[in-house]
Design an enzyme around this catalytic site. Structure first.
Site, PDB file in Angstrom:
ATOM      1  N   PHE A 108      24.847   1.994  14.295  1.00  0.00           N
ATOM      2  CA  PHE A 108      25.280   0.833  15.042  1.00  0.00           C
ATOM      3  C   PHE A 108      26.603   0.670  15.785  1.00  0.00           C
ATOM      4  O   PHE A 108      26.847   0.486  17.001  1.00  0.00           O
ATOM      5  CB  PHE A 108      25.225  -0.235  14.051  1.00  0.00           C
ATOM      6  CG  PHE A 108      25.386  -1.710  14.799  1.00  0.00           C
ATOM      7  CD1 PHE A 108      24.634  -2.093  15.701  1.00  0.00           C
ATOM      8  CD2 PHE A 108      26.074  -2.472  14.136  1.00  0.00           C
ATOM      9  CE1 PHE A 108      24.895  -3.317  16.174  1.00  0.00           C
ATOM     10  CE2 PHE A 108      26.530  -3.859  14.701  1.00  0.00           C
ATOM     11  CZ  PHE A 108      25.608  -4.355  15.805  1.00  0.00           C
ATOM     12  N   VAL A 109      27.456   1.319  15.003  1.00  0.00           N
ATOM     13  CA  VAL A 109      28.914   1.278  15.779  1.00  0.00           C
ATOM     14  C   VAL A 109      28.965   2.412  16.498  1.00  0.00           C
ATOM     15  O   VAL A 109      29.625   2.261  17.785  1.00  0.00           O
ATOM     16  CB  VAL A 109      30.130   1.197  14.619  1.00  0.00           C
ATOM     17  CG1 VAL A 109      31.285   1.196  15.261  1.00  0.00           C
ATOM     18  CG2 VAL A 109      30.091  -0.047  13.775  1.00  0.00           C
TER      19      VAL A 109
ATOM     20  N   HIS B 129      17.419  14.330  19.318  1.00  0.00           N
ATOM     21  CA  HIS B 129      18.514  14.207  20.365  1.00  0.00           C
ATOM     22  C   HIS B 129      19.597  15.472  20.083  1.00  0.00           C
ATOM     23  O   HIS B 129      20.293  15.750  21.229  1.00  0.00           O
ATOM     24  CB  HIS B 129      19.356  13.041  19.968  1.00  0.00           C
ATOM     25  CG  HIS B 129      18.528  11.923  20.232  1.00  0.00           C
ATOM     26  ND1 HIS B 129      17.968  11.497  21.390  1.00  0.00           N
ATOM     27  CD2 HIS B 129      18.263  11.000  19.044  1.00  0.00           C
ATOM     28  CE1 HIS B 129      17.258  10.224  21.162  1.00  0.00           C
ATOM     29  NE2 HIS B 129      17.268  10.017  19.892  1.00  0.00           N
TER      30      HIS B 129
ATOM     31  N   ASN C 191      19.692  21.286  22.702  1.00  0.00           N
ATOM     32  CA  ASN C 191      20.081  21.452  24.082  1.00  0.00           C
ATOM     33  C   ASN C 191      21.165  20.380  24.553  1.00  0.00           C
ATOM     34  O   ASN C 191      20.785  20.082  25.695  1.00  0.00           O
ATOM     35  CB  ASN C 191      18.999  21.812  24.759  1.00  0.00           C
ATOM     36  CG  ASN C 191      18.116  22.823  24.142  1.00  0.00           C
ATOM     37  OD1 ASN C 191      18.668  23.945  23.776  1.00  0.00           O
ATOM     38  ND2 ASN C 191      16.749  22.616  24.235  1.00  0.00           N
TER      39      ASN C 191
ATOM     40  N   ALA D  57      30.904   7.404  10.606  1.00  0.00           N
ATOM     41  CA  ALA D  57      29.702   7.893   9.674  1.00  0.00           C
ATOM     42  C   ALA D  57      30.303   7.526   8.314  1.00  0.00           C
ATOM     43  O   ALA D  57      31.495   7.895   7.913  1.00  0.00           O
ATOM     44  CB  ALA D  57      29.505   9.227   9.818  1.00  0.00           C
TER      45      ALA D  57
ATOM     46  N   ARG E 277      28.422   6.943   4.023  1.00  0.00           N
ATOM     47  CA  ARG E 277      27.294   6.581   3.317  1.00  0.00           C
ATOM     48  C   ARG E 277      27.418   5.085   2.974  1.00  0.00           C
ATOM     49  O   ARG E 277      28.310   4.615   2.295  1.00  0.00           O
ATOM     50  CB  ARG E 277      27.246   7.143   1.955  1.00  0.00           C
ATOM     51  CG  ARG E 277      25.881   6.872   1.031  1.00  0.00           C
ATOM     52  CD  ARG E 277      25.916   7.654  -0.190  1.00  0.00           C
ATOM     53  NE  ARG E 277      24.593   7.613  -0.791  1.00  0.00           N
ATOM     54  CZ  ARG E 277      24.180   6.913  -1.648  1.00  0.00           C
ATOM     55  NH1 ARG E 277      24.916   5.584  -1.979  1.00  0.00           N
ATOM     56  NH2 ARG E 277      22.899   6.799  -2.266  1.00  0.00           N
TER      57      ARG E 277
ATOM     58  N   TYR F 208      31.349   1.594  -3.268  1.00  0.00           N
ATOM     59  CA  TYR F 208      31.450   2.041  -1.781  1.00  0.00           C
ATOM     60  C   TYR F 208      32.937   1.741  -1.235  1.00  0.00           C
ATOM     61  O   TYR F 208      33.463   2.423  -0.763  1.00  0.00           O
ATOM     62  CB  TYR F 208      30.593   1.060  -0.851  1.00  0.00           C
ATOM     63  CG  TYR F 208      30.666   1.042   0.442  1.00  0.00           C
ATOM     64  CD1 TYR F 208      30.562   1.940   1.243  1.00  0.00           C
ATOM     65  CD2 TYR F 208      31.467  -0.054   1.285  1.00  0.00           C
ATOM     66  CE1 TYR F 208      30.566   2.107   2.454  1.00  0.00           C
ATOM     67  CE2 TYR F 208      31.808  -0.154   2.457  1.00  0.00           C
ATOM     68  CZ  TYR F 208      31.074   1.121   3.242  1.00  0.00           C
ATOM     69  OH  TYR F 208      31.459   1.099   4.769  1.00  0.00           O
TER      70      TYR F 208
ATOM     71  N   GLY G 123      12.372 -21.468  12.325  1.00  0.00           N
ATOM     72  CA  GLY G 123      12.733 -22.648  12.148  1.00  0.00           C
ATOM     73  C   GLY G 123      12.537 -23.124  10.866  1.00  0.00           C
ATOM     74  O   GLY G 123      12.542 -24.148  10.694  1.00  0.00           O
TER      75      GLY G 123
ATOM     76  N   ILE H 255      30.660  -6.687  17.764  1.00  0.00           N
ATOM     77  CA  ILE H 255      30.531  -5.086  17.943  1.00  0.00           C
ATOM     78  C   ILE H 255      31.522  -4.559  19.082  1.00  0.00           C
ATOM     79  O   ILE H 255      32.394  -3.685  18.667  1.00  0.00           O
ATOM     80  CB  ILE H 255      29.201  -4.615  18.066  1.00  0.00           C
ATOM     81  CG1 ILE H 255      29.101  -3.086  18.366  1.00  0.00           C
ATOM     82  CG2 ILE H 255      28.665  -5.299  19.531  1.00  0.00           C
ATOM     83  CD1 ILE H 255      29.206  -2.347  17.019  1.00  0.00           C
TER      84      ILE H 255
END
Length: 326
Positions: A11-12, A37, A40, A70, A72, A141, A190, A207
């Site tokens: 996301f970031v 991705h 190459n 990056a 975890r 974390y 709603g 962001i």
């Protein structure tokens, strides 16, 4: 200017890559080698995993700055027998190994995207977190990130590489997932929510505000050696957040004013006090130092950030509906 970005598909990290290109800088995005991705593409650097054995050979060619996004992150229903060691493997040992290899390759600056959880889980009213850490985090974390910060500081003190650390709170924006996405789903439907009388204060960061600070930290001459807290500069209550999202979506606000103490008691009875803490507790950060040292301010207001986030959510939701109907 050439930047290597870890977590470049996240996301970031993905937004960092986009803004780097918009600014005309060069970038190398680190991705898992299993990703299609990675095939190459000279703008991508594939790795098997982020840990103390990652092969970084060839990653830092002409790189001026590493932006380490990056990590975890928190997993639902953790299965590892030793959760702390699982976090340390990536967030502490993997981070230090990356920094060691970057320093050996002559990278000038290392920007570490840490977490506000290094400071703790909550703040007292009108007593926001500063960069000072009063005690080691209890959260696995947060502790793994804190230990990474300490290790990076020691490394950079004995090498020529500069260090900048950034501790964001909850990050939101177009494409945000997890709890923030779920919350927007409740509002879009709603659904009546018992959250109309939550008088807390929480710092959030859009962001693009975080990315702007990250890229400012890559080049600003006064950034080196500092730890920066970041937010939109406007703290909001859970009730205010829900109302802002409803307004951005053009939906009526269906919030029932249940006293906070009732919500906390109910959550405790269900064995989920952490849920009540996230909904009712305070978590504020003081960004005065960040603004002063870097002459920096958020580039997007809270209300504009919510508007953009909600618009993207509605657009994606409508596309999904159209696909299901076709």
């Amino acid at each position: 200017m050439k930047i290597l970005v870890t977590g470049s598909s996240g996301f970031v990290g993905s937004r960092v890559i986009e803004v780097v290109k918009e600014r005309g800088w060069e970038s190398v995005g680190v991705v898992r080698s299993s990703s299609t991705h990675a095939l190459n593409s000279p703008e991508l650097f594939p790795i098997q995993a982020l840990d103390a054995k990652t092969d970084w050979q060839g990653a830092f060619d002409k790189v001026d700055c590493v932006v380490h996004c990056a990590a975890r992150v928190h997993q639902m229903q953790e299965s590892e027998s030793d959760v702390l060691e699982a976090y340390r493997l990536v967030n502490t040992h993997g981070t230090l190994h990356l920094a060691e290899q970057a320093a050996k390759a002559g990278v000038k600056r290392f920007v570490f995207v840490s977490s506000v959880k290094v400071n703790g889980e909550r703040t007292l009213p009108e007593q926001p977190f500063t960069t000072e850490v009063l005690h080691a985090p209890d959260d696995p974390y947060g502790l793994s990130k804190y230990e990474a910060e300490l290790a990076l500081k020691a490394l950079c003190e004995r090498t020529n590489m500069e260090l900048v650390t950034i501790r964001p709170p909850l990050v939101y924006g177009p494409g945000v997932k997890a709890n923030f996405q779920s919350m927007m789903g409740w509002v879009a439907k709603g659904l009546p929510l018992p959250l109309g009388a939550i008088h807390n204060a929480r710092s959030l960061v859009y962001i693009d505000n975080l990315v702007d600070l990250i890229l400012t930290s890559c080049v600003h001459p006064h950034a080196s050696g500092h730890t920066f807290l970041v937010s939109d500069g406007e703290d909001v209550s859970t009730t205010q957040l829900l109302k802002a999202v409803a307004k951005a979506m053009g939906k009526p606000s269906t919030l029932i004013p249940i006293p906070m103490c009732w919500i906390q008691l109910a959550a405790k009875a269900m064995g989920k006090p952490a849920v009540a803490e996230r909904l009712c507790g305070n978590l504020q950060v003081d960004i005065e130092q960040t603004q002063s040292v870097l002459n920096w301010s958020p580039v997007v207001s809270f209300h504009e950030g919510i508007t953009r986030t909600a618009a993207h959510f509605i657009e994606a939701r409508n596309k999904e509906k159209n696909r299901s109907m076709s």
